[in-house]
Design a protein around this motif. Structure first.
Motif, PDB file in Angstrom:
ATOM      1  N   PHE A   1      31.986  -7.736  -4.020  1.00 32.14           N
ATOM      2  CA  PHE A   1      31.849  -8.710  -2.944  1.00 32.14           C
ATOM      3  C   PHE A   1      31.615  -7.957  -1.639  1.00 32.14           C
ATOM      4  O   PHE A   1      32.192  -6.891  -1.406  1.00 32.14           O
ATOM      5  N   SER A   2      30.790  -8.531  -0.780  1.00 32.72           N
ATOM      6  CA  SER A   2      30.607  -7.943   0.542  1.00 32.72           C
ATOM      7  C   SER A   2      30.321  -9.041   1.558  1.00 32.72           C
ATOM      8  O   SER A   2      29.837 -10.120   1.203  1.00 32.72           O
ATOM      9  N   PHE A   3      30.650  -8.753   2.807  1.00 30.88           N
ATOM     10  CA  PHE A   3      30.372  -9.679   3.912  1.00 30.88           C
ATOM     11  C   PHE A   3      29.991  -8.834   5.114  1.00 30.88           C
ATOM     12  O   PHE A   3      30.839  -8.324   5.831  1.00 30.88           O
ATOM     13  N   LYS A   4      28.674  -8.666   5.295  1.00 26.43           N
ATOM     14  CA  LYS A   4      28.163  -7.805   6.365  1.00 26.43           C
ATOM     15  C   LYS A   4      26.960  -8.475   7.030  1.00 26.43           C
ATOM     16  O   LYS A   4      26.153  -9.128   6.365  1.00 26.43           O
ATOM     17  N   ASN A   5      26.881  -8.294   8.338  1.00 19.43           N
ATOM     18  CA  ASN A   5      25.729  -8.792   9.101  1.00 19.43           C
ATOM     19  C   ASN A   5      25.451 -10.272   8.831  1.00 19.43           C
ATOM     20  O   ASN A   5      24.308 -10.693   8.632  1.00 19.43           O
ATOM     21  N   ASN A   6      26.541 -11.042   8.758  1.00 19.39           N
ATOM     22  CA  ASN A   6      26.439 -12.492   8.613  1.00 19.39           C
ATOM     23  C   ASN A   6      26.012 -12.936   7.209  1.00 19.39           C
ATOM     24  O   ASN A   6      25.656 -14.096   7.004  1.00 19.39           O
ATOM     25  N   VAL A   7      26.028 -12.001   6.237  1.00 15.57           N
ATOM     26  CA  VAL A   7      25.601 -12.315   4.874  1.00 15.57           C
ATOM     27  C   VAL A   7      26.714 -11.964   3.884  1.00 15.57           C
ATOM     28  O   VAL A   7      27.243 -10.855   3.900  1.00 15.57           O
ATOM     29  N   PHE A   8      27.040 -12.918   3.027  1.00 16.07           N
ATOM     30  CA  PHE A   8      28.024 -12.733   1.959  1.00 16.07           C
ATOM     31  C   PHE A   8      27.286 -12.568   0.640  1.00 16.07           C
ATOM     32  O   PHE A   8      26.319 -13.280   0.357  1.00 16.07           O
ATOM     33  N   THR A   9      27.743 -11.622  -0.183  1.00 10.60           N
ATOM     34  CA  THR A   9      27.136 -11.450  -1.502  1.00 10.60           C
ATOM     35  C   THR A   9      28.201 -11.318  -2.580  1.00 10.60           C
ATOM     36  O   THR A   9      29.274 -10.772  -2.362  1.00 10.60           O
ATOM     37  N   ARG A  10      27.864 -11.830  -3.741  1.00  7.91           N
ATOM     38  CA  ARG A  10      28.643 -11.641  -4.963  1.00  7.91           C
ATOM     39  C   ARG A  10      27.679 -11.039  -5.970  1.00  7.91           C
ATOM     40  O   ARG A  10      26.700 -11.665  -6.359  1.00  7.91           O
ATOM     41  N   ASP A  11      27.978  -9.826  -6.420  1.00 10.22           N
ATOM     42  CA  ASP A  11      27.059  -9.095  -7.297  1.00 10.22           C
ATOM     43  C   ASP A  11      27.812  -8.606  -8.526  1.00 10.22           C
ATOM     44  O   ASP A  11      28.680  -7.741  -8.434  1.00 10.22           O
TER      45      ASP A  11
END
Length: 251
Positions: free
Chosen positions: A162-172
């Motif tokens: 999971f990441s939350f950077k530069n206004n973008v969240f991702t689930r990979d």
């Protein structure tokens, strides 16, 4: 201990009957938040709850704090081989709410934790990999009853970043050993009929309104801050990437 019998039955249910997972996350502006993974195995209880409870008809509605469990059993845990000890210690931040009611045909467990950074959220998913260690320890007290063996070792499990950077969240999601994982999923083909109605659901709430996602099937709450996305459980087992998601928030 009764609690370990419940966990043993619950894990068996994952691979024996229809089941549903709901992965819930609430993310704060600073990247901290809460996450839970809820498992509903009530179909198993409906199919054979009376038989499961024939030796113990008392219902369970209990919260297991793994930190307390580890503290109460610290001497025994510290005496374990390092690998086994580390598996158990990884559960220290988690709690689990367990319900088993044969009369109402209900069996659920909800594993949850707070995190300081969204990158820590994967710990709760990997926490399920550690439950077999807990069950093995507890099953020794259950009149030589053996906990069911999980059909895959930890090396073959799905991992998620999971990441939350530069206004973008991702689930990979990713698999560490694709060859072994494929063999494992191929072996589950014979059980596909049990998973036909099973779902894996995501419910993510963000601190601001969602601007866009990479999944057309996503639905949203009225305020636009929560997304809902689900796939077939068998589809997820075959290809964990189906739950990969990218979310852009409004500024």
């Amino acid at each position: 201990m009764k609690i370990f019998k419940f966990l043993a039955v619950a894990v068996l249910a994952l691979f024996a009957t229809s089941c549903n997972f709901t992965e819930t996350m609430t993310l704060n502006e600073d990247g901290s938040g809460k996450m839970s993974v809820f498992f509903d195995g009530s179909d198993l209880m409906a199919m054979g709850g009376e038989k499961l409870a024939e030796n113990d008809t008392t219902s369970i509605d209990s919260i297991l704090d793994f930190k307390d469990f580890i503290e109460e059993n610290r001497d025994s845990i510290m005496a374990l081989p390092a690998e086994d000890r580390d598996k158990i210690m990884k559960l220290e931040r988690f709690k689990m709410h367990m319900i088993m009611n044969p009369q109402e045909g209900k069996m659920t467990f909800d594993m949850y934790t707070d995190f300081n950074d969204v990158s820590e959220a994967n710990d709760i998913l990997e926490g399920f990999d550690q439950l077999d260690s807990i069950m093995e320890d507890g099953s020794e007290e259950e009149e030589e009853e053996e906990a069911p063996e999980l059909p895959a070792s930890n090396e073959e499990k799905v991992r998620v970043k999971f990441s939350f950077k530069n206004n973008v969240f991702t689930r990979d999601a990713y698999v560490e050993d694709k060859e072994k994982y494929k063999k494992q999923t191929d072996s589950l083909e014979s059980m596909a009929m049990f998973f036909n109605s099973s779902k894996y659901k995501l419910q993510y709430t963000f601190p601001r309104k969602i601007k866009a996602t990479n999944r057309e099937e996503v639905t949203y709450s009225a305020d636009g801050k929560t997304l809902y996305y689900e796939v077939g459980f068998m589809d997820y087992l075959k290809n964990p990437d189906v739950l990969d998601i990218e979310v852009e928030l409004e500024k």
